[in-house]
Enzyme design. Structure first.
Site, PDB file in Angstrom:
ATOM      1  NE  ARG A  85      49.345  39.865  23.536  1.00 12.53           N
ATOM      2  CZ  ARG A  85      50.537  40.530  23.677  1.00 12.53           C
ATOM      3  NH1 ARG A  85      51.566  40.348  23.204  1.00 12.53           N
ATOM      4  NH2 ARG A  85      50.841  41.309  24.740  1.00 12.53           N
TER       5      ARG A  85
ATOM      6  CE  LYS B 105      57.776  34.524  20.162  1.00 10.92           C
ATOM      7  NZ  LYS B 105      57.078  35.124  19.355  1.00 10.92           N
TER       8      LYS B 105
ATOM      9  NE  ARG C 156      52.263  42.371  17.850  1.00 10.71           N
ATOM     10  CZ  ARG C 156      52.926  41.450  17.514  1.00 10.71           C
ATOM     11  NH1 ARG C 156      52.980  40.323  17.688  1.00 10.71           N
ATOM     12  NH2 ARG C 156      53.887  41.817  16.392  1.00 10.71           N
TER      13      ARG C 156
ATOM     14  CD  GLU D 179      46.534  34.699  21.130  1.00  9.77           C
ATOM     15  OE1 GLU D 179      47.143  35.503  21.856  1.00  9.77           O
ATOM     16  OE2 GLU D 179      47.089  34.221  20.065  1.00  9.77           O
TER      17      GLU D 179
ATOM     18  NE  ARG E 136      61.219  45.960  29.305  1.00  8.55           N
ATOM     19  CZ  ARG E 136      61.568  45.425  30.618  1.00  8.55           C
ATOM     20  NH1 ARG E 136      62.820  45.480  30.937  1.00  8.55           N
ATOM     21  NH2 ARG E 136      60.804  45.083  31.235  1.00  8.55           N
TER      22      ARG E 136
ATOM     23  CE  LYS F  70      53.419  32.284  21.211  1.00 11.61           C
ATOM     24  NZ  LYS F  70      52.343  32.678  20.588  1.00 11.61           N
TER      25      LYS F  70
END
Lengths: 334, 533
Positions: free
Chosen positions: B236, B401, B251, B279, B395, B231
């Site tokens: 993003r 994460k 984002r 990213e 979802r 991550k």
């Protein structure tokens, strides 16, 4: 110059010549109390002295069996080597300035005071003196109050707009003083009943018993809440904001009435829909006017923006200095 | 002017987003185009070039009110905003007649013209406006004179209101509001025109979001069913590669292409008709750099050459949403990843990378890799189901994460100062120290983490336990201990402690601890060493 007539000590402002304290923050033998707000009237002292109209409020706050001697307005009482008298401060019902004279000089400790119209309490009296002890809650030039009548009208208009949309109006304000001041002003604008949070009910009753004419009131708890109080005005203390108690109101519009609402940042931060500028403290012009009218050469400042006020007064030729006290700095704390 | 002033005060006196949206939408629908253009310009946070410096305005205010200059400064600090300070100090003297001119005309004649005036004329015009305008309009005048409006509407909210007024998708409006434009009639009319094919193709896909993994990873079943990546600690962004253009969407669905010109340059080498998700990270010498390097690149309109050299970035792609102009979000994760790998293979540009897979035989091994994540300057692991489609929103079950725990330190409150604007009357800016011998060395400031009632209680305490005051700052008795959480810590020559924290916030008010239970500077340094090593 000799010793100061009134000096700060660890218990509170003390007059050695008369052996009494003014609004002490720790228990003492003899306490002259300017008014019934919690940061000025603290429990535990042996004997209290206050204006007659303040006594029912003090007993409500300090307990019914508290020993409180009435000091009638303007009447001079002997305390040790001094004469002491109370004069209205215009802050809330029974709020007093304490005049102390020892034959050579006159000091006035004003407690909290204001000069604006307020039908719910005795109006401020200018008391000539040499030294004036002043609050400094709103001692910056940005604080200048609109006419109280305009604010009352604005509150009424806000209520009527909400009523037209079928919403309840919840006005947050301090339960002692400000709430009754608003009720007294609304009396001229509407015959309708205003609903009160439980915290304001007994205090409002004491005001009525003292002969203060106000809009009709009823406790929130006594009204059927099935319609979410649509169209009604409700007065509540700020602590009720965001509490469970608020659930009974459907889509309420909320507002806060306070001097702090003069500043946009405060209005936004508190998260109320509206902010009404209404204060029971003197604004900047009234502080300066009052100092001039008393003829005092020396100004001592207590809680609030003391540093700025002192610096400004010195530039204007006053002898001015701050006094350390433990009164609430945000004022109006109740 | 009057209508815009009413809109402004409507926006200013409500906290409800829907109410603000409705106010702006109704305004945009039927405002004359020349005024609408200025309203969009100002509400979206653009500002006039500064016309007069704040210090000179305060001089004039002192002269006009007869108050000492220092008291003007004190008042401004208390109020938190110069425009409001002027309004509050002048509102007893105003004549109160609203200005009848249209917004665009008023801005021309009352503000823009100041640019060509000498100082004496400027002063006369400004003071005359202060005296003439009713408080609401005076405030607006001062706001524009001193900077932007800041009325609690985001650019996104303005875009939404325009989207409703024009019946166009928000992202089309967003595209039209980026880049250089003049607030004139033609621009505003252009906002209402139907979207072109190119504009439709320039919109991002809704970002698919991961759920935090709170239970044990073993509950996810066989490790082989999952694709695991780092991550990354960056921002993003979707990268849209068209025949003649590249667009980067954040984002928050803002166009950020202009802030990363080197990524636009690099992306030109990719096949047209490609949309990637990935990213943006600060990158140097083949390694991710701390987030604060990337921060220097954010929130700018343009990026200078020096900053490009000092804070280089790279794009680490982890998904492909569109290939050869075809939406491929319904394909399984593993297929999209293969397609992505092939796409990245077509370019030799090192600023575009494929996010590598983290291999492990079981969850335990992954857990130990996660524990080492901080040393690799990543935030943890992303766990994606091999068969997952690229969904919409957050979802559960497809992407997880798995973050590393924040670092913590127990520190003592040593200074406090009032917040600004919204928090002007409360002590909400705190400085915390750690022990070095019997001295408390400032380690970090932190603002967030306490709830409203804690803030008020602490404010109350601060006022009663002040040792000294320096201007707005109060030094308090060293008695209150707070557990501070943060994401990173590293050496810094700019701080007395020699350390800088990343995302410091208050985790807990440790009323159970006395000041001597707090941590030492040596302990904080060990944390920093642990990461660097």
């Amino acid at each position: 110059m000799g010793q100061d007539l009134i000096e700060p000590t660890e218990h509170g402002l003390y007059c050695a010549a008369g052996d009494f304290y003014i609004d002490p923050w720790r228990p003492v033998e003899r306490a002259v109390v300017t008014h019934a707000h919690a940061d000025h009237a603290r429990p535990g002292s042996h004997r209290y002295y206050a204006a007659p109209s303040s006594i029912p409020l003090l007993k409500k706050r300090l307990g019914a069996d508290t020993r409180i001697e009435p000091l009638h307005w303007q009447h001079r009482y002997r305390f040790g080597d001094c004469e002491v008298s109370l004069h209205p401060a215009g802050h809330i019902l029974g709020s007093a300035q304490v005049r102390v004279g020892d034959g050579h000089r006159v000091w006035v400790a004003s407690g909290d005071f204001k000069r604006g119209d307020d039908p719910s309490c005795e109006p401020f009296e200018v008391v000539p003196c040499d030294t004036f002890i002043s609050e400094a809650t709103f001692a910056l030039p940005a604080y200048r109050w609109p006419a109280p009548g305009d604010t009352a009208q604005a509150i009424h208009d806000w209520w009527q707009t909400n009523a037209a949309e079928g919403r309840a109006s919840v006005l947050f304000t301090y339960a002692l003083g400000k709430a009754q001041r608003i009720l007294a002003a609304l009396r001229w604008l509407t015959p309708d009943t205003v609903y009160l949070h439980g915290a304001a009910v007994p205090l409002t009753r004491i005001y009525r018993q003292a002969g203060i004419a106000m809009a009709p009131t009823a406790p929130v708890s006594e009204r059927d809440s099935s319609d979410g109080f649509a169209g009604e005005l409700v007065i509540a203390p700020p602590s009720a904001h965001g509490s469970q108690w608020m659930r009974r109101f459907r889509r309420p519009s909320t507002a806060f009435a306070s001097g702090w609402m003069r500043i946009r940042g405060n209005r936004r931060r508190r998260g109320f829909d509206r902010g009404f500028v209404l204060s029971d403290h003197a604004d900047w012009p009234d502080l300066l006017r009052t100092f001039a009218e008393t003829g005092a050469q020396r100004i001592l400042t207590t809680h609030g923006r003391a540093d700025e006020l002192v610096a400004y007064l010195r530039e204007q030729g006053y002898r001015a200095s701050p006094l350390a006290t433990a009164y609430s700095e945000t004022g109006e704390a109740d | 002017m009057e209508r815009f002033s009413r809109l402004f005060h409507g926006l200013d006196s409500t906290t409800a987003t829907n109410r603000k949206l409705a106010l702006m939408r109704d305004y945009f629908r039927d405002v004359p185009a020349a005024d609408g253009a200025w309203a969009v310009y100002l509400l979206a946070g653009r500002r006039l070039k500064r016309l007069i410096g704040p210090s000179r305005l305060q001089d004039w205010l002192a002269e006009t009110t007869g108050l000492p200059r220092w008291l003007i400064t004190e008042t401004r600090e208390h109020v938190g905003d110069l425009a409001e300070t002027i309004t509050l100090l002048m509102d007893a003297d105003t004549s109160g007649e609203p200005d009848p001119r249209a917004l665009h005309q008023w801005i021309d004649e009352q503000l823009l013209c100041l640019r060509d005036d000498d100082e004496v004329t400027q002063r006369d015009r400004v003071v005359a406006a202060w005296r003439a305008l009713p408080p609401d309009q005076c405030f607006l005048f001062n706001k524009l004179l001193t900077g932007g409006l800041r009325v609690g509407v985001s650019q996104t909210l303005v875009e939404r209101a325009l989207a409703e007024a024009t019946a166009l998708p928000r992202t089309v409006i967003a595209g039209r509001l980026t880049g250089q434009w003049q607030p004139d009639e033609a621009f505003y009319r252009g906002l209402f025109e139907p979207a072109s094919h190119d504009e439709d193709a320039s919109r991002p896909y809704p970002f698919f979001l991961a759920h935090p993994l709170e239970e044990s990873a073993a509950t996810l079943g066989a490790v082989d069913d999952w694709l695991v990546e780092w991550k990354w600690d960056g921002i993003r962004a979707q990268m849209l590669v068209h025949r003649d253009d590249v667009i980067l969407w954040s984002r928050g669905e803002e166009v950020i292409t202009a802030q990363f010109p080197e990524l636009r340059e690099a992306a030109v080498s990719l096949p047209a008709g490609t949309t990637l998700d990935g990213e943006i990270v600060a990158w140097r010498d083949g390694q991710v750099q701390p987030f604060f390097q990337l921060q220097r690149r954010l929130g700018r309109k343009r990026v200078g050459r020096q900053l490009l050299r000092e804070a280089p970035v790279a794009y680490i792609a982890f998904d492909q949403l569109e290939a050869e102009d075809t939406d491929c979000r319904d394909r399984p994760q593993w297929q999209r990843r293969e397609s992505l790998a092939a796409t990245i293979d077509t370019t030799a540009d090192e600023r575009l990378m494929l996010s590598p897979l983290v291999a492990a035989r079981d969850w335990q091994e992954l857990d130990s890799q996660r524990a080492a994540a901080r040393e690799n300057r990543v935030e943890g692991l992303m766990i994606k189901h091999r068969e997952a489609a690229y969904g919409v929103g957050r979802r559960k079950g497809a992407w997880w994460k798995w973050k590393i725990e924040p670092l913590t330190v127990d520190a003592v409150l040593i200074y406090a100062q009032p917040g600004h604007g919204r928090r002007a009357n409360l002590y909400t800016d705190y400085t915390f120290g750690v022990w070095h011998g019997d001295e408390l060395i400032p380690l970090t400031k932190a603002y967030s983490g306490l709830n409203d009632s804690e803030i008020r209680r602490l404010d109350h305490w601060i006022r009663r336990h002040t040792r000294e005051r320096y201007g707005p700052v109060r030094a308090v008795e060293p008695a209150q201990v707070f557990e501070l959480a943060f994401e990173g810590i590293q050496p810094s020559s700019r701080h007395k402690s020699g350390l800088a924290l990343r995302f410091p916030r208050i985790a807990r008010w440790r009323e159970d601890l006395g000041s001597h239970d707090a941590d030492t500077l040596a302990q904080a340094r060990e944390l920093a060493d642990g990461i660097a090593g």
